[in-house]
Write a protein that holds these residues in place. Structure first.
Motif, mmCIF file in Angstrom:
data_model
loop_
_atom_site.group_PDB
_atom_site.id
_atom_site.type_symbol
_atom_site.label_atom_id
_atom_site.label_comp_id
_atom_site.label_asym_id
_atom_site.label_seq_id
_atom_site.Cartn_x
_atom_site.Cartn_y
_atom_site.Cartn_z
ATOM 1 N N TYR A 170 -45.293 -28.859 29.052
ATOM 2 C CA TYR A 170 -46.054 -28.640 30.279
ATOM 3 C C TYR A 170 -45.773 -29.796 31.236
ATOM 4 C CZ TYR A 170 -49.241 -32.085 28.188
ATOM 5 O OH TYR A 170 -49.759 -33.213 27.621
ATOM 6 N N ARG A 171 -46.080 -29.540 32.509
ATOM 7 C CA ARG A 171 -45.921 -30.574 33.534
ATOM 8 C C ARG A 171 -47.305 -30.986 34.025
ATOM 9 N NH1 ARG A 171 -43.840 -29.193 38.279
ATOM 10 N NH2 ARG A 171 -44.315 -26.988 37.999
ATOM 11 N N GLU A 212 -49.201 -27.517 34.676
ATOM 12 C CA GLU A 212 -48.366 -26.371 35.027
ATOM 13 C C GLU A 212 -47.283 -26.182 33.973
ATOM 14 O OE1 GLU A 212 -46.822 -26.962 38.922
ATOM 15 O OE2 GLU A 212 -48.796 -26.872 39.903
ATOM 16 N N ASP A 235 -44.211 -33.804 30.718
ATOM 17 C CA ASP A 235 -42.943 -34.246 31.296
ATOM 18 C C ASP A 235 -42.933 -35.734 31.601
ATOM 19 O OD1 ASP A 235 -44.929 -33.765 33.199
ATOM 20 O OD2 ASP A 235 -43.501 -33.430 34.810
ATOM 21 N N PRO A 288 -43.537 -25.732 32.297
ATOM 22 C CA PRO A 288 -42.285 -26.426 32.615
ATOM 23 C C PRO A 288 -41.443 -25.597 33.572
ATOM 24 C CG PRO A 288 -42.241 -25.557 30.376
ATOM 25 C CD PRO A 288 -43.641 -25.387 30.878
ATOM 26 N N ARG A 289 -40.627 -26.277 34.386
ATOM 27 C CA ARG A 289 -39.798 -25.555 35.359
ATOM 28 C C ARG A 289 -38.795 -24.638 34.670
ATOM 29 N NH1 ARG A 289 -40.339 -30.627 38.080
ATOM 30 N NH2 ARG A 289 -41.392 -30.353 40.099
ATOM 31 N N THR A 290 -38.272 -25.078 33.551
ATOM 32 C CA THR A 290 -37.329 -24.246 32.782
ATOM 33 C C THR A 290 -37.922 -24.001 31.401
ATOM 34 O OG1 THR A 290 -36.153 -26.246 32.090
ATOM 35 C CG2 THR A 290 -35.312 -25.075 34.022
#
Length: 559
Positions: free
Chosen positions: A442-443, A312, A419, A314-316
């Motif tokens: 990316y996560r 997914e 991450d 990254p969140r930010t």
């Protein structure tokens, strides 16, 4: 544009391609067949070959795969259209109705259209209605299956070959082939082989004439038995092949000296592949598993891809955006890619900004290994540095040059990664004098559990082997699906992954000589080959790991 392409687009009202899909192996489709499938508006396929041909059909194709039961349809992909087929409509009507609507129709049959029971009738029906058609030959089962079984039909002596369909063979036919010494290729069913053998013996063939029988030919479910006309019934009984509810499965039987056991043992190239028929679990992201699955298939395995990691954004995203802009403005001397996913993340960000591989001009590019390097090359970027030894962060550091203020105008490295990545590479680069922008590109998160059927196969010993390509694939597979059964062969990409597997109570059977997914697959193939050879030398039948059920599995002893 080829003549056939011009014809199919110009024909009114439509055009039909009668296409031979071969005996089962998708790799046996001809180039002309693939071309026809990519242009089809309507695909009418027998259920046995639907999965073989639908892969090549274009998006939006209408697929009809009726066997006479209402609603039995299929899709080539998510954009395809399914059409319910009334039970009483035959193939010819389906073909002609689609063609009369101005459609380009592909009618796919098993083997070759020239040997299909009903294809000629459908062609005549098209001709009577003024519907243009063409024929794309395929590999007939009666020819392809013996080739995969290691049974040549002719040799230097030029023995005649006769093909017999036991379902429609007349008494005269049996008498003719029984009285001759030709090689006879019989298309029949599993529970009718003994009856066909009896017909040949009654017609004059000696009971000790060699016979081979192959079921599911050219697929990884293929199995071949060798016997004689007089002993085949007993062979099936002793092997517990019959009686069976699957007695109606089609088989190809070859009668003659070329099907003798001694000769087949030397020529059985397909069933002797090191991982033939092995169901191998590939717990990776779907994007990463394609090349590995292709290599496993080359060894005869049946790969089953189960994503254990979902990738997914990254969140930010701001940090990633600043780093990509820094690439363009000359902020970095190096960019280091430690995974295929990192390449994908940067590429997607480039496309978002309207950039392409030219943005890497003047920047040195490093890749942690061959798979990552291949992903970069596909992007249009040739890496400047790939480890000459171990394909890992440690291997990359061994070849990474220290920062030199005389030769390096910029001292900064862009490191896009996951991450949860380790700090090995960052710490090593700093020690070499470089400044590092360690950016979350990316996560990685645990994927959703696979279907219940797959989970049961994992825990119940339905898989012959599982390939673990990282510690996270071990943890995530056990977390979403449970621990693999004791009989399953465990193969790990390296020591760290093997340690994690052992911590989860698994015994590691295979370890890659270096951390590469291709080397891991090759190591598993070597394991399978040694296992097969040991069984043969011991006089035991060659079985797959899932065919054995020991009471318990011992953990590997500590060194």
């Amino acid at each position: 544009m080829s003549p056939t392409t011009a014809e199919s687009t110009a024909c009114t009202p439509g055009h039909v391609t009668f296409l031979g899909a071969g005996p089962g192996d998708p790799g046996l489709l001809t180039l002309r067949a693939v071309e026809a499938l990519t242009r089809a508006d309507v695909l009418i396929a027998e259920p046995e070959v639907l999965d073989v041909v639908r892969t090549h059909a274009r998006a939006g194709v209408t697929v009809l795969d009726s066997t006479g039961t209402p609603g039995q349809t299929g899709l080539a992909d998510e954009a395809s259209t399914a059409v319910a087929v009334p039970a009483l409509r035959d193939w010819a009507n389906l073909v002609m109705e689609a063609a009369r609507g101005g459609k380009r129709v592909v009618r796919a049959v098993t083997g070759d259209p020239g040997l299909d029971t009903y294809a000629a009738e459908e062609m005549l029906a098209c001709a009577a209605q003024g519907i243009g058609f063409e024929v794309v030959p395929g590999i007939a089962a009666a020819v392809g299956v013996p080739a995969y079984a290691g049974v040549p039909l002719r040799d230097a002596e030029g023995t005649d070959v006769r093909f017999v369909d036991a379902r429609t063979a007349s008494d005269r036919c049996w008498t003719e082939v029984g009285a001759s010494d030709c090689t006879v290729v019989v298309s029949t069913t599993l529970d009718s082989v003994a009856a066909a053998a009896g017909e040949l013996v009654a017609a004059g063939r000696k009971p000790d004439t060699p016979l081979s029988v192959t079921v599911a030919g050219t697929t990884t479910r293929q199995k071949t038995w060798t016997a004689t006309l007089g002993t085949i019934a007993q062979t099936f009984k002793q092997a517990k092949v019959l009686p069976s509810p699957e007695g109606n499965r089609p088989v190809i039987a070859v009668v003659g000296e070329r099907s003798a056991t001694a000769q087949r043992d030397q020529l059985s190239w397909f069933e002797s592949k090191p991982l033939f028929g092995w169901r191998v679990l590939v717990p990776r992201t779907k994007e990463q598993s394609a090349a590995l699955s292709d290599q496993l298939r080359s060894y005869g395995a049946v790969p089953h891809e189960v994503p254990t990691i979902a990738v997914e954004p990254p969140r930010t995203p701001q940090q990633m955006e600043r780093a990509v802009k820094g690439l363009v403005t000359g902020r970095y001397e190096w960019i280091a890619f430690t995974s295929v996913n990192a390449v994908k993340a940067v590429r997607e960000k480039f496309e978002e900004y309207g950039l392409d591989a030219r943005a890497f001009a003047g920047i040195k590019v490093a890749a942690v290994g061959e798979q990552t390097a291949n992903a970069l090359i596909a992007f249009g970027v040739k890496p400047d540095l790939v480890p000459s030894g171990e394909q890992s962060a440690a291997g990359l550091l061994e070849d990474w040059p220290p920062y030199d203020p005389v030769f390096d105008p910029i001292d900064r490295v862009f490191l896009p990664r996951a991450d949860i990545a380790t700090e090995t590479l960052v710490a090593g680069l700093i020690e070499l004098g470089w400044e590092v922008d360690d950016v979350t590109a990316y996560r990685t998160v645990r994927a959703s559990p696979p279907p219940a059927e797959t989970r049961e196969a994992i825990k119940g010993g339905g898989f012959d082997a599982v390939l673990f390509t990282s510690s996270s694939t071990v943890r995530n597979l056990v977390g979403i699906a449970g621990k693999p059964h004791n009989v399953t062969v465990i193969a790990c990409i390296g020591p760290a992954t093997a340690k994690t597997a052992e911590e989860h109570g698994l015994r590691v059977d295979v370890m890659a000589p270096e951390p590469s997914v291709m080397k891991l697959a090759a190591a598993l193939a070597d394991f399978g080959a040694r296992r097969r050879l040991a069984a043969i030398e011991a006089g035991d039948p060659v079985t797959r790991p899932s065919e054995r059920r020991p009471g318990a599995r011992r953990r590997r002893a500590a060194p």
